[in-house]
Design a protein around this motif. Sequence first.
Motif, short mmCIF file in Angstrom:
data_model
loop_
_atom_site.label_atom_id
_atom_site.label_comp_id
_atom_site.label_asym_id
_atom_site.label_seq_id
_atom_site.Cartn_x
_atom_site.Cartn_y
_atom_site.Cartn_z
N GLY A 78 26.20 41.66 88.32
CA GLY A 78 27.36 41.11 87.63
C GLY A 78 26.99 40.14 86.54
O GLY A 78 25.83 40.00 86.15
N LYS A 79 28.01 39.43 86.05
CA LYS A 79 27.82 38.53 84.92
C LYS A 79 28.88 37.44 84.95
O LYS A 79 29.99 37.65 85.42
N VAL A 80 28.51 36.27 84.45
CA VAL A 80 29.45 35.17 84.27
C VAL A 80 29.85 35.11 82.80
O VAL A 80 28.99 35.14 81.92
N ILE A 81 31.13 35.05 82.55
CA ILE A 81 31.65 34.99 81.18
C ILE A 81 32.44 33.70 81.03
O ILE A 81 33.31 33.40 81.84
N CYS A 82 32.15 32.95 79.99
CA CYS A 82 32.87 31.71 79.73
C CYS A 82 34.07 31.97 78.82
O CYS A 82 33.91 32.50 77.72
N LEU A 83 35.25 31.60 79.29
CA LEU A 83 36.46 31.70 78.49
C LEU A 83 36.71 30.35 77.82
O LEU A 83 36.68 29.32 78.48
N THR A 84 37.00 30.36 76.54
CA THR A 84 37.22 29.11 75.81
C THR A 84 38.68 29.00 75.39
O THR A 84 39.42 29.98 75.39
N GLY A 85 39.07 27.80 75.04
CA GLY A 85 40.43 27.58 74.59
C GLY A 85 41.31 27.02 75.68
O GLY A 85 40.96 27.03 76.87
N SER A 86 42.46 26.52 75.30
CA SER A 86 43.40 25.91 76.23
C SER A 86 44.58 26.84 76.47
O SER A 86 45.15 27.39 75.52
N HIS A 87 44.97 27.01 77.72
CA HIS A 87 46.05 27.93 78.06
C HIS A 87 47.25 27.22 78.70
O HIS A 87 48.28 27.83 78.92
N ARG A 88 47.11 25.94 79.02
CA ARG A 88 48.23 25.20 79.60
C ARG A 88 48.77 24.17 78.63
O ARG A 88 49.97 24.05 78.44
N GLN A 89 47.88 23.43 77.98
CA GLN A 89 48.30 22.36 77.08
C GLN A 89 48.43 22.86 75.65
O GLN A 89 47.60 23.65 75.18
N ARG A 90 49.49 22.40 74.98
CA ARG A 90 49.68 22.70 73.56
C ARG A 90 49.61 21.43 72.71
O ARG A 90 49.55 21.51 71.49
N ASP A 91 49.64 20.28 73.34
CA ASP A 91 49.55 18.99 72.66
C ASP A 91 48.07 18.74 72.32
O ASP A 91 47.24 18.54 73.20
N VAL A 92 47.73 18.77 71.03
CA VAL A 92 46.34 18.68 70.60
C VAL A 92 45.72 17.35 71.03
O VAL A 92 44.59 17.31 71.54
N GLU A 93 46.42 16.24 70.84
CA GLU A 93 45.88 14.93 71.20
C GLU A 93 45.68 14.83 72.71
O GLU A 93 44.67 14.28 73.17
N PHE A 94 46.63 15.35 73.46
CA PHE A 94 46.51 15.34 74.92
C PHE A 94 45.31 16.17 75.37
O PHE A 94 44.56 15.79 76.26
#
Length: 413
Positions: free
Chosen positions: A144-160
């Motif tokens: 198998g393999k480990v894949i890193c997912l990037t980006g935010s999927h819950r927060q939309r507030d950039v500063e937060f």
Amino acid sequence: MVSKAIEKHGREAVAVTALSGSAAQILSGQTLHSLFGMDTRPLSREAWLRETLRRPEVCRRLSRLRVLFIDEVCTVPSSLFSRLGYVMRRVAPPHMQHLPFAGCQLVCAGDPLQVAPVKVTESSVDRMVFQCATWRDCFERAAGKVICLTGSHRQRDVEFQRVLDRLRWGRVGAAVIQKINATGTASISGSVTQLRIKKTSMQLINEERLAQIESPSVVFTATDEILTNDESLVETAVSSLRSSVDLTVVLKLNALVILTRKLGDTVPGSRGVVKRFICAGDQGGSTVTEVECDFDGKLVVVGRSRFSAYNSSGTELAFCEQLPILLGWAITVHRAQGFTLDAVQIDFQLDTWTTAGLVYTALSRVRSFSSQCVKGLRRDLIQVSRCSTAYYERQLAEDNIDPEEDGRPPIEL
């Protein structure tokens, strides 16, 4: 079958399969043991295997399993993950027993920088799930393999999100802590969940909120049944029971509750509201035996479940029968892991104990600064697991991802 593990950076991951019925199973890390129809008892792998072989239906279910999705896999300690992999192989046909998880395709999602499993620390005997040989067999070799997912999927507030990134990596200075504590004076309308570190603190809050409901209380009382004559084991057995269930559960109509056992399609961790009390026989009885709750529009009747304490060989030492629900105005941070909450209230001055990833996990349950009310946060409470950070950075490097591009901020002096 090729297994693939997905490490989630974005705090949310969705697993989709075209398979249906018994060929596929989707579980959270905190309920993985339900696949085997057992609690997470402190059993050896051989004792776990014996318990599984006594359940023909469970064995059939495992032998038919082709795809297993595990969300929040980093809440699973290495000991449990290893035991599950061992049992899966031993109940499989002989020609499949040499394969990791008996050839079942494994798809996992989890964030190693969130709060660690209970009792797993840098110095504990039990380790993080990605530190065991079973994990390496599944995801770090040819299988198998480990894949890193990037980006935010819950927060939309950039500063937060920037603040959460600093908490996640443990790179927090005085300015960030001050900004978080500034939300302590916020007035939040609507549903607000109070998060606590310790179970005792959570219980006090729930009892206060229950007292505010002007309706009669209904008390569900259980009795511990001791099955051992060894007096030296009684105290340990009773303590084990109390860690999972209370002898007394007090409810009222419209009380907010959380389910702790799977009932049909309703999974542990589901939040609901008490709608009706059901008496014995449901016709003319005077003793309340069950409670009907509304879980996201679905009415579910909750009766008593058996909670047991076992020794290391799998022998039952004690048990009691109680409703598998808790009051839900306040919950612990460990139980909240994986939840998305409308709003949270946290006073870190009320609890002194902490662990790696706990502050980040607590504050990332909401989508923005305006959805939290936080007091008493201190720098010493913000801890990060060194082994988890090293593992995650190694996986990012293997995927040619610069950690700073993936949210790791520069060190703040």
